[in-house]
Design a protein around this motif. Structure first.
Motif, PDB file in Angstrom:
ATOM      1  N   TYR A  72       0.851  -1.190   0.000  1.00  0.00           N
ATOM      2  CA  TYR A  72       0.000   0.000   0.000  1.00  0.00           C
ATOM      3  C   TYR A  72       0.888   1.243   0.000  1.00  0.00           C
ATOM      4  N   GLY A  73       0.397   2.286  -0.632  1.00  0.00           N
ATOM      5  CA  GLY A  73       1.084   3.577  -0.568  1.00  0.00           C
ATOM      6  C   GLY A  73       0.294   4.532   0.293  1.00  0.00           C
ATOM      7  N   THR A  74       0.988   5.451   0.974  1.00  0.00           N
ATOM      8  CA  THR A  74       0.276   6.427   1.793  1.00  0.00           C
ATOM      9  C   THR A  74       0.822   7.834   1.558  1.00  0.00           C
ATOM     10  N   TRP A  75      -0.071   8.760   1.340  1.00  0.00           N
ATOM     11  CA  TRP A  75       0.273  10.169   1.163  1.00  0.00           C
ATOM     12  C   TRP A  75       0.677  10.742   2.511  1.00  0.00           C
ATOM     13  N   CYS A  76       1.706  11.579   2.546  1.00  0.00           N
ATOM     14  CA  CYS A  76       2.270  11.984   3.850  1.00  0.00           C
ATOM     15  C   CYS A  76       2.224  13.492   4.107  1.00  0.00           C
ATOM     16  N   TYR A  77       1.427  14.223   3.338  1.00  0.00           N
ATOM     17  CA  TYR A  77       1.381  15.677   3.537  1.00  0.00           C
ATOM     18  C   TYR A  77       0.105  16.058   4.286  1.00  0.00           C
ATOM     19  N   TYR A  78       0.054  15.600   5.545  1.00  0.00           N
ATOM     20  CA  TYR A  78      -1.132  15.811   6.366  1.00  0.00           C
ATOM     21  C   TYR A  78      -1.229  17.260   6.834  1.00  0.00           C
ATOM     22  N   VAL A  79      -0.088  17.819   7.232  1.00  0.00           N
ATOM     23  CA  VAL A  79      -0.019  19.229   7.627  1.00  0.00           C
ATOM     24  C   VAL A  79       0.918  19.917   6.647  1.00  0.00           C
ATOM     25  N   ARG A  80       0.494  21.054   6.128  1.00  0.00           N
ATOM     26  CA  ARG A  80       1.306  21.775   5.144  1.00  0.00           C
ATOM     27  C   ARG A  80       1.678  23.154   5.683  1.00  0.00           C
ATOM     28  N   PRO A  81       2.764  23.742   5.178  1.00  0.00           N
ATOM     29  CA  PRO A  81       3.189  25.058   5.669  1.00  0.00           C
ATOM     30  C   PRO A  81       2.089  26.109   5.550  1.00  0.00           C
ATOM     31  N   LEU A  82       1.961  26.918   6.584  1.00  0.00           N
ATOM     32  CA  LEU A  82       1.000  28.028   6.578  1.00  0.00           C
ATOM     33  C   LEU A  82       1.642  29.216   7.313  1.00  0.00           C
ATOM     34  N   PRO A  83       2.474  29.992   6.606  1.00  0.00           N
ATOM     35  CA  PRO A  83       3.165  31.127   7.230  1.00  0.00           C
ATOM     36  C   PRO A  83       2.174  32.132   7.809  1.00  0.00           C
ATOM     37  N   LYS A  84       2.567  32.773   8.888  1.00  0.00           N
ATOM     38  CA  LYS A  84       1.695  33.750   9.545  1.00  0.00           C
ATOM     39  C   LYS A  84       1.521  34.984   8.667  1.00  0.00           C
ATOM     40  N   LYS A  85       0.252  35.271   8.350  1.00  0.00           N
ATOM     41  CA  LYS A  85      -0.098  36.455   7.558  1.00  0.00           C
ATOM     42  C   LYS A  85      -1.430  36.976   8.083  1.00  0.00           C
ATOM     43  N   PHE A  86      -2.033  37.909   7.325  1.00  0.00           N
ATOM     44  CA  PHE A  86      -3.395  38.318   7.661  1.00  0.00           C
ATOM     45  C   PHE A  86      -4.324  37.122   7.487  1.00  0.00           C
ATOM     46  N   LEU A  87      -5.354  37.045   8.293  1.00  0.00           N
ATOM     47  CA  LEU A  87      -6.238  35.878   8.323  1.00  0.00           C
ATOM     48  C   LEU A  87      -6.789  35.538   6.937  1.00  0.00           C
ATOM     49  N   VAL A  88      -7.222  36.554   6.192  1.00  0.00           N
ATOM     50  CA  VAL A  88      -7.798  36.311   4.857  1.00  0.00           C
ATOM     51  C   VAL A  88      -6.762  35.666   3.948  1.00  0.00           C
ATOM     52  N   LEU A  89      -5.528  36.168   4.006  1.00  0.00           N
ATOM     53  CA  LEU A  89      -4.458  35.613   3.181  1.00  0.00           C
ATOM     54  C   LEU A  89      -4.136  34.177   3.593  1.00  0.00           C
ATOM     55  N   GLU A  90      -4.202  33.911   4.888  1.00  0.00           N
ATOM     56  CA  GLU A  90      -3.952  32.552   5.372  1.00  0.00           C
ATOM     57  C   GLU A  90      -5.028  31.584   4.863  1.00  0.00           C
ATOM     58  N   ILE A  91      -6.273  32.036   4.844  1.00  0.00           N
ATOM     59  CA  ILE A  91      -7.365  31.191   4.355  1.00  0.00           C
ATOM     60  C   ILE A  91      -7.181  30.898   2.869  1.00  0.00           C
ATOM     61  N   ILE A  92      -6.832  31.919   2.102  1.00  0.00           N
ATOM     62  CA  ILE A  92      -6.590  31.737   0.660  1.00  0.00           C
ATOM     63  C   ILE A  92      -5.429  30.779   0.439  1.00  0.00           C
ATOM     64  N   HIS A  93      -4.358  30.981   1.224  1.00  0.00           N
ATOM     65  CA  HIS A  93      -3.174  30.112   1.120  1.00  0.00           C
ATOM     66  C   HIS A  93      -3.533  28.664   1.440  1.00  0.00           C
ATOM     67  N   TYR A  94      -4.329  28.473   2.481  1.00  0.00           N
ATOM     68  CA  TYR A  94      -4.728  27.123   2.897  1.00  0.00           C
ATOM     69  C   TYR A  94      -5.556  26.434   1.807  1.00  0.00           C
ATOM     70  N   ILE A  95      -6.537  27.148   1.259  1.00  0.00           N
ATOM     71  CA  ILE A  95      -7.392  26.578   0.216  1.00  0.00           C
ATOM     72  C   ILE A  95      -6.571  26.231  -1.026  1.00  0.00           C
ATOM     73  N   PHE A  96      -5.700  27.139  -1.410  1.00  0.00           N
ATOM     74  CA  PHE A  96      -4.860  26.923  -2.593  1.00  0.00           C
ATOM     75  C   PHE A  96      -3.962  25.696  -2.398  1.00  0.00           C
ATOM     76  N   ASN A  97      -3.320  25.607  -1.230  1.00  0.00           N
ATOM     77  CA  ASN A  97      -2.441  24.479  -0.935  1.00  0.00           C
ATOM     78  C   ASN A  97      -3.216  23.158  -0.882  1.00  0.00           C
ATOM     79  N   SER A  98      -4.430  23.212  -0.360  1.00  0.00           N
ATOM     80  CA  SER A  98      -5.244  22.002  -0.280  1.00  0.00           C
ATOM     81  C   SER A  98      -5.554  21.466  -1.668  1.00  0.00           C
ATOM     82  N   ILE A  99      -5.869  22.362  -2.581  1.00  0.00           N
ATOM     83  CA  ILE A  99      -6.150  21.946  -3.959  1.00  0.00           C
ATOM     84  C   ILE A  99      -4.903  21.345  -4.603  1.00  0.00           C
ATOM     85  N   ILE A 100      -3.771  22.036  -4.412  1.00  0.00           N
ATOM     86  CA  ILE A 100      -2.516  21.590  -5.041  1.00  0.00           C
ATOM     87  C   ILE A 100      -2.061  20.249  -4.479  1.00  0.00           C
ATOM     88  N   TYR A 101      -1.997  20.150  -3.131  1.00  0.00           N
ATOM     89  CA  TYR A 101      -1.438  18.952  -2.502  1.00  0.00           C
ATOM     90  C   TYR A 101      -2.435  17.791  -2.436  1.00  0.00           C
TER      91      TYR A 101
END
Length: 519
Positions: A72-101
Motif C-alpha cells: 500500500y502507498g500512503t500520502w504523507c502531507y497531512y499538515v502543510r506550511p501556513l506562514p503567519k499572515k493576515f487571516l484572509v491571506l492565510e485562508i486563501i493560502h490554505y485553500i490553494f495548498n489544499s487543492i494543489i497537494y
C-alpha cells in the motif's frame, strides 16, 4: 511574482520529461518476477514523499525484499506550511495548498509510485463525520491543560507521546521560532493528529501491516505514524538520503529516530578489520571541509560554512567562547533537545547567562539558515543589544585556529567535531557524534547547564578522544543498513542530488540497468 508562482507550480504539477520516461520505461517488477515464493505474502505500507531519492530507493527495496508482497502507498502531507499572515491571506493560502497537494500533486505522485508495485493508496488524513467528532472532542479535553509551551510537549494520544512532534511541526510549518499556544494553527495540528490516529486504527482493524517504510521520523507528517506503529510492534524502516545515515534503518522504541544511534558506533568499530586504514580515511574525509571541499557528513548542506582562511591576514578575533546557533526553524526535538522547548528559548537562556556572568562570548548564526530564519537573525541583533554577533560570512576555520577561542557551544551540531579536533572545549545538550566520548555529562537541568558553561576549563581534551572521534566519524559515513540494499549501494545512490533532474535520470537508468541484468 504571480508568473513565478505559476511557473513553480506548473513544474510541480505536470510530469517532466524524466518522469514520463519513468512511467513508460520502468520495469514492471511484479510481471517480470521469476521468483515463486512459498512464503506467505507480507503486507507493506510505503510512504509516498515527493522525493526522487525515496522514489528510486523504495523501488530497489521492493525488488530486493517485497517482490511478491502486497504493498500500500500512503500520502504523507497531512499538515502543510501556513506562514503567519493576515487571516484572509492565510485562508486563501490554505485553500490553494489544499487543492494543489490534496488533489493535483497526490494524483501525480500516485502514478509515479504505482510503478513500484503499489496496489492501493491510503490517505489517513481523510475527513469523516466520526473522525471529525473524535478529533474535536479530544481537542477540548487537551487544551484546558495547556498553560505554557512546555505543556504542549506533554500531549499524548492513546498513551503515545506526540507533543514534541506537534511542537516541531508548528515551528517548521508556521515559520516562527517559538509556539503561540493560542494560535488556531496549533489546534489544527492537534486536530490532524487525532484524525490520523482515528483513521490508522480503523485501517489496522482490517489490515495487518508487517513493514512500514518512511523517509523521516520527525514532524506529524512522518513521526506520528512511526510512533503509533512502534506501539503496534510493526517493523519500521527509514530510507534517509544523506551519508550521515544508513541506506536503511530499523526504528525501535529505544531509538525512535531516523538517524544512527551514536552510542553503539564505537563498539561496532572495534569489531572491524584494518582499523588504522579506516581511521586514515575518516580523517581525510573530515579534513576536506577545511579545504573548501565537501566531506560526506556535510555534503547535504545547500549553503556550506565558510572555511577559507588567509594565513597572511592577522586575525582580530578576541572572544573566549562562541555559541554556534542552530536554524531557529528546524525541529529541536528531532535533534534530541529536551532541556529547552525550542532554539529561541535556548538562545534566550544563553544570552541571559552570558550577560549575567559578563562572559566574553559571541554568537554565530547557522550558515545554512532558511530565509525566514535569516530575518529572525536580524530581529535578534536589534533586540538583544547586549549580545555580540559575529559576521555571518566569517571563516570558521579562522575562528578554530584562534588562540583566543577556548570553548564552543552547540546543542548537537557537527561543529562539535571541529571544536574537538582543534582542542577547543565542546559543550553540547543532546546526543551527537562526539557525545559517546563522554567529554562531559549531558545536563539535565538549566542550572547544571549554566554551571557546565561556567566551569568549562575543568574539561580536558585528549588525543585519545580525537582518535575515537575519527572512529565515530567513520561509522557515521559507512553503511550498517538493516537490509542489504545491494542495488542502491552498488550504484552509490546516496551520491544523487535530489534537487537535480539530471541526477534523477542518471540513477533511474542505473537502476533499470541493474534490474535488467538480474532479469
Amino acid at each position: 511574482m504571480i508568473l513565478d508562482y505559476i511557473k513553480k507550480y506548473k513544474k510541480l504539477i505536470f510530469f517532466n520529461t524524466v518522469e514520463k520516461i519513468f512511467l513508460k520505461s520502468n520495469i514492471n517488477l511484479k510481471k517480470q518476477s521469476k521468483k515463486k515464493s512459498k512464503i506467505k505474502k507480507k503486507v507493506v505500507l510505503l510512504q509516498m514523499p515527493m522525493n526522487y531519492y525515496f522514489l528510486l530507493m523504495s523501488k530497489t527495496m521492493v525488488f530486493e525484499n517485497h517482490i511478491n508482497d502486497k504493498i500500500y502507498g500512503t500520502w504523507c502531507y497531512y499538515v502543510r506550511p501556513l506562514p503567519k499572515k493576515f487571516l484572509v491571506l492565510e485562508i486563501i493560502h490554505y485553500i490553494f495548498n489544499s487543492i494543489i497537494y490534496s488533489f493535483l500533486l497526490k494524483k501525480k505522485w500516485r502514478k509515479l509510485y504505482k510503478k513500484n508495485n503499489i496496489i492501493s493508496f491510503k490517505d489517513f488524513s481523510n475527513l469523516g463525520l466520526r473522525s471529525i467528532y473524535y478529533s474535536i472532542k479530544n481537542i477540548f479535553k487537551i487544551f484546558p491543560n495547556i498553560k505554557n509551551n512546555s505543556d504542549i510537549l506533554k500531549i499524548k494520544i492513546k498513551n503515545i507521546y506526540i507533543g514534541d512532534l506537534v511542537y516541531d511541526t508548528y515551528i517548521r510549518y508556521r515559520g516562527v521560532p517559538t509556539v503561540d499556544k493560542n494560535d488556531f494553527f496549533l489546534k489544527y495540528i492537534i486536530f490532524k493528529s487525532f484524525l490520523l490516529i482515528y483513521n490508522l486504527e480503523n485501517f489496522l482493524k482490517k489490515n495487518k501491516i508487517n513493514f512500514y517504510y518512511t523517509s523521516y521520523s520527525s514532524y506529524i507528517n512522518h513521526g506520528l505514524i512511526v510512533r503509533y506503529f512502534l506501539k503496534r510492534k510493526i517493523k519500521i524502516i527509514t530510507l534517509p538520503n544523506n551519508y550521515g545515515n544508513n541506506y536503511s534503518n530499523l526504528i525501535t522504541n529505544r531509538h525512535p529516530y531516523a538517524r544512527k544511534n551514536y552510542e553503539k558506533l564505537l563498539s561496532k568499530f572495534e569489531k572491524l578489520k584494518n582499523k588504522n586504514k579506516k581511521i586514515f580515511f575518516a580523517k581525510q574525509q573530515f579534513l576536506n571541509r577545511f579545504q573548501s571541499k565537501s566531506d560526506l557528513l556535510t555534503k547535504y548542506l545547500k549553503n556550506k560554512p565558510n572555511y577559507q582562511i588567509d594565513l597572511k591576514k592577522k586575525s582580530n578575533f578576541n572572544y573566549e567562547g562562541i555559541v554556534y546557533l542552530h536554524d531557529f526553524y528546524d525541529a529541536p526535538h528531532e535533534g534530541g533537545m529536551k532541556l529547552f522547548s525550542d532554539y529561541f528559548e535556548w538562545f534566550d537562556f544563553l544570552s541571559f547567562v552570558i550577560k549575567k556572568h559578563n562572559l566574553n562570548f559571541a554568537f554565530k548564526f547557522h550558515p545554512n539558515a532558511k530565509p525566514e530564519s535569516k530575518k529572525f537573525n536580524e530581529f535578534l541583533k536589534n533586540h538583544y543589544k547586549s549580545s555580540r554577533f559575529l559576521e555571518e560570512d566569517i571563516s570558521n576555520h579562522m575562528l578554530l585556529r584562534s588562540k583566543n577561542l577556548k570553548v564552543g557551544i552547540s546543542a548537537h551540531g557537527s561543529v562539535l567535531q571541529e571544536l574537538l579536533y582543534f582542542k577547543k572545549i565542546p559543550i553540547y545538550l543532546a546526543s551527537n557524534l562526539i557525545s559517546p566520548l563522554k567529554i562531559h555529562k549531558i545536563p539535565k537541568t538549566k542550572k547544571e547547564y549554566e554551571n557546565l558553561i561556567l566551569n568549562y576549563k575543568k574539561i580536558k581534551i585528549t588525543n585519545s578522544q580525537i582518535n575515537k572521534m575519527f572512529k565515530l566519524y567513520y561509522m557515521a559515513v559507512s553503511d550498517q543498513s538493516y537490509f542489504k540494499c545491494e542495488i542502491a549501494k552498488k550504484i552509490k545512490l546516496k551520491d544523487m542530488n535530489i534537487n537535480k533532474i539530471q541526477d534523477f535520470s542518471k540513477y533511474l537508468n542505473k537502476i533499470e540497468t541493474e534490474l535488467k541484468l538480474i532479469y
